[in-house]
Design an enzyme around this catalytic site. Structure first.
Site, short mmCIF file in Angstrom:
data_model
loop_
_atom_site.label_atom_id
_atom_site.label_comp_id
_atom_site.label_asym_id
_atom_site.label_seq_id
_atom_site.Cartn_x
_atom_site.Cartn_y
_atom_site.Cartn_z
N GLU A 1 -6.40 18.47 5.30
CA GLU A 1 -5.01 17.27 4.96
C GLU A 1 -4.20 17.85 4.29
O GLU A 1 -4.21 18.94 2.93
CB GLU A 1 -5.80 16.15 4.49
CG GLU A 1 -6.71 15.21 5.87
CD GLU A 1 -6.81 13.94 5.43
OE1 GLU A 1 -7.37 13.69 4.20
OE2 GLU A 1 -6.44 13.40 5.65
N ARG B 1 -2.76 17.51 12.01
CA ARG B 1 -2.00 17.00 11.40
C ARG B 1 -1.76 17.54 10.25
O ARG B 1 -2.84 17.97 9.63
CB ARG B 1 -2.19 14.87 11.29
CG ARG B 1 -3.39 15.48 10.42
CD ARG B 1 -4.10 13.68 9.53
NE ARG B 1 -5.40 13.63 8.91
CZ ARG B 1 -6.35 13.94 9.21
NH1 ARG B 1 -7.10 13.59 10.71
NH2 ARG B 1 -7.82 13.91 8.48
N TRP C 1 0.86 -1.44 0.27
CA TRP C 1 -0.06 0.21 0.12
C TRP C 1 0.45 1.05 -0.24
O TRP C 1 2.11 1.10 1.01
CB TRP C 1 -1.05 0.15 1.42
CG TRP C 1 -1.50 1.41 1.46
CD1 TRP C 1 -1.27 2.14 2.29
CD2 TRP C 1 -2.83 1.45 1.29
NE1 TRP C 1 -1.80 3.17 2.21
CE2 TRP C 1 -3.19 2.89 1.31
CE3 TRP C 1 -3.77 1.29 0.09
CZ2 TRP C 1 -3.96 3.73 1.15
CZ3 TRP C 1 -5.17 2.08 0.42
CH2 TRP C 1 -5.02 3.48 0.49
N MET C 2 0.84 1.94 -0.99
CA MET C 2 0.89 3.28 -1.44
C MET C 2 0.04 4.74 -1.13
O MET C 2 -1.16 4.82 -1.79
CB MET C 2 2.31 3.25 -1.48
CG MET C 2 2.89 5.09 -2.01
SD MET C 2 3.01 5.39 -3.77
CE MET C 2 1.46 6.65 -4.20
N ASN C 3 0.58 5.63 -0.21
CA ASN C 3 -0.63 6.96 0.20
C ASN C 3 0.72 7.72 -0.34
O ASN C 3 1.11 8.37 -1.11
CB ASN C 3 -1.55 7.08 1.21
CG ASN C 3 -1.16 7.33 2.57
OD1 ASN C 3 -0.78 6.33 2.37
ND2 ASN C 3 -2.28 8.10 2.90
N ASP C 4 0.15 9.24 0.65
CA ASP C 4 0.40 9.94 0.12
C ASP C 4 2.18 10.27 -0.32
O ASP C 4 3.03 9.99 0.82
CB ASP C 4 0.49 11.44 1.67
CG ASP C 4 -0.81 11.03 2.10
OD1 ASP C 4 -1.53 11.32 2.76
OD2 ASP C 4 -2.24 10.90 1.92
N GLN D 1 3.59 7.56 1.90
CA GLN D 1 3.08 7.03 2.86
C GLN D 1 2.76 5.44 2.74
O GLN D 1 2.77 5.30 1.45
CB GLN D 1 2.18 7.82 3.44
CG GLN D 1 1.81 9.31 3.91
CD GLN D 1 2.32 8.74 5.32
OE1 GLN D 1 0.93 8.54 6.05
NE2 GLN D 1 3.41 9.34 5.86
N SER E 1 1.74 11.46 7.51
CA SER E 1 2.60 12.59 6.54
C SER E 1 3.18 13.91 7.29
O SER E 1 2.84 13.82 8.79
CB SER E 1 1.01 12.52 5.84
OG SER E 1 1.24 11.86 4.36
N1 DQQ Z 1 -2.76 10.49 4.99
C1 DQQ Z 1 -2.40 10.50 6.06
C2 DQQ Z 1 -2.52 11.75 7.32
C3 DQQ Z 1 -3.39 12.55 6.18
C4 DQQ Z 1 -3.86 11.51 5.09
C5 DQQ Z 1 -2.45 8.54 6.79
C6 DQQ Z 1 -4.24 11.78 4.19
O1 DQQ Z 1 -1.18 12.01 7.67
O2 DQQ Z 1 -4.18 13.36 6.07
O3 DQQ Z 1 -1.20 7.95 5.65
O4 DQQ Z 1 -4.72 10.75 3.10
#
Ligand code: DQQ
Length: 468
Positions: free
Chosen positions: A199, A138, A16-19, A35, A80
């Site tokens: 965010e 955050r 899994w990948m996000n930000d 992330q 993040s």
């Molecule tokens: N994803 C992170 C948070 C952020 C959110 C957690 C935005 O820090 O607010 O993985 O996609």
């Protein structure tokens, strides 16, 4: 089953990948953190993955930069944040997450960004500001100002909307709260509601303006990315304009920007999936990083966006077409130039058409096809996905938004197709990102189309792109 995994976009080897996080150029190398869940293709156990590039196109995977520390304030995840150069000391500021509590943390590197030591005094801010009923606390954007460090933290004020809270520090470790940098109460454009929480803020000067980019979150729903341009004085940002930064809504989310050594404002965004969790887990990967984009401000104060020119190194076989008349109902204009990894630049002339554009991922029978549409009548750029896949469980909603600059009857589209990823920029002004998941192996044809009257392709340049 079709291969939906991109070939030239960045994503981790698996899971899994996000930000995007911690974007910084260090000794000429571009560092991309992200992330990352190293255990599964689902959100959770969030670490900071890390990759490095010399050319913005080819990325080398490095070892995990931040891992949750059991028993500490980031035991539930290293969320993040951003990277700064603190007088030669690479420094990350990120959100520690544990049992629902989010708090700012700091880490530094002594070996050129490869390994990181967490500040023993974490969290660097132990509580959100008193007296405010906040929604979230955050994500960090940090900059130098008048010899001090400034930090915006993503948040929301109950009953008011999204907010970025402003802090100041002399040493990145002790922070003083200065009040909100900007809140949803200041953005009264009904076209772009500001949600409950902002965010991943990114705040920076661009031309003679300042820009605040936020990702609009409401009750756990990742909505879309908003970009505000305005003025900044006395520690307050006054948004003059607000627009969606990408009409793909959550398909371009949590972007972060950086200033490179050529003075360019570069930006990457998280391209989310549009298929069920089961399909993501079965595939073993989820989430794609967008291609690098450059942001600029036009003379009339409008935000402009383009793909970085470095991407040209991906170009392989090339097709050039000029003055092609497109007749409604006719097809087969590009029958010898199909594929799933393409760059297309096209100048379309309206002619008598109501709509015209490109067809991608087209099956010879037409039962699967995706359309990139210049809707001349409605003056919009659209991604029509209702026939993009025979799989009823993938997201096939249409996406789109206003496309300025059509008055002269000419539209310029710059498009990248990478298997299930589509990124397109219209008239160097608006971006539209989406995902499509065709099911039939022959759904790799492309074409031009016109509706309501003939249109013309003034020029079309198409390249097959190579994998990274
Ligand atoms: N994803 C992170 C948070 C952020 C959110 C957690 C935005 O820090 O607010 O993985 O996609």
């Amino acid at each position: 089953m079709n291969n939906h995994r991109p070939a030239y976009h960045f994503l981790p080897p698996s899971n899994w990948m996000n930000d995007p996080n911690g974007l910084i150029q260090w000794e000429g190398q571009y560092h991309l953190f992200y992330q990352y869940n190293p255990y599964a293709a689902v959100p959770g156990n969030i670490h900071w993955g890390h990759a490095v590039s010399a050319d913005l196109v080819h990325w080398a995977d490095l070892s995990i930069a931040l891992s949750p520390t059991p028993g500490s304030v980031d035991a539930g995840g290293c969320w993040s944040g951003c990277a700064v150069d603190d007088g030669g000391l690479p420094t990350l500021i990120y959100t520690g997450f544990r049992d629902g509590v989010q708090c700012p943390c700091l880490a530094t590197s002594q070996d050129g960004l490869l390994t990181w030591e967490k500040y023993p005094g974490n969290p660097i801010i132990s509580n959100p500001p008193e007296g405010l009923e906040l929604v979230g606390f955050r994500d960090h954007t940090v900059w130098r100002e008048d010899g001090a460090w400034m930090m915006g933290i993503g948040s929301g004020i109950a009953g008011v909307g999204g907010a970025v809270l402003l802090y100041r520090s002399g040493d990145l470790r002790r922070w003083e709260y200065l009040g909100p940098l900007c809140t949803g109460a200041q953005t009264q454009d009904s076209r772009v509601p500001t949600g409950a929480m902002w965010e991943c803020p990114s705040f920076f000067a661009l031309g003679d303006r300042h820009v605040l980019i936020v990702s609009v979150w409401t009750e756990g729903i990742t909505g879309y990315t908003a970009a505000m341009t305005g003025t900044y004085q006395d520690r307050r940002f006054n948004p003059l304009k607000i627009d969606k930064l990408d009409y793909g809504n959550h398909y371009f989310y949590a972007p972060q920007t950086m200033l490179d050594d050529r003075g360019r404002r570069l930006m990457w965004g998280w391209i989310q999936e549009g298929r069920p969790v089961e399909a993501q887990v079965a595939a073993g990967w989820s989430g794609v990083m967008s291609l690098p984009r450059e942001l600029r401000l036009s003379e009339d104060g409008e935000l402009e966006v383009s793909f970085v020119p470095e991407l040209a190194v991906l170009r392989g076989d090339y097709v050039h077409i000029e003055h092609l008349d497109i007749i409604p109902g006719k097809e087969g204009y590009l029958s010898n130039a199909g594929g799933e990894t393409l760059e297309i630049q096209v100048d379309l002339l309206r002619g008598a058409a109501a709509q015209s554009g490109l067809v991608l991922h087209r099956h010879p029978s037409g039962e699967e096809a995706t359309r990139v549409v210049v809707n001349w009548q409605a003056e919009r750029l659209e991604l029509v996905r209702r026939h993009s896949s025979l799989d009823p469980d993938v997201d096939r909603t249409d996406l789109g938004g206003p496309l300025p600059g059509l008055g002269g009857g000419v539209a310029h589209l710059h498009l990248y197709l990478d298997h299930s990823v589509i990124e397109v920029i219209g008239n160097d002004r608006v971006a539209l990102t989406g995902r499509v998941y065709p099911t039939l192996p022959q759904s790799i044809g492309i074409d031009c189309f016109a509706v309501g009257g003939p249109a013309r392709v003034k020029t079309l340049d198409l390249w097959q792109l190579i994998s990274i």
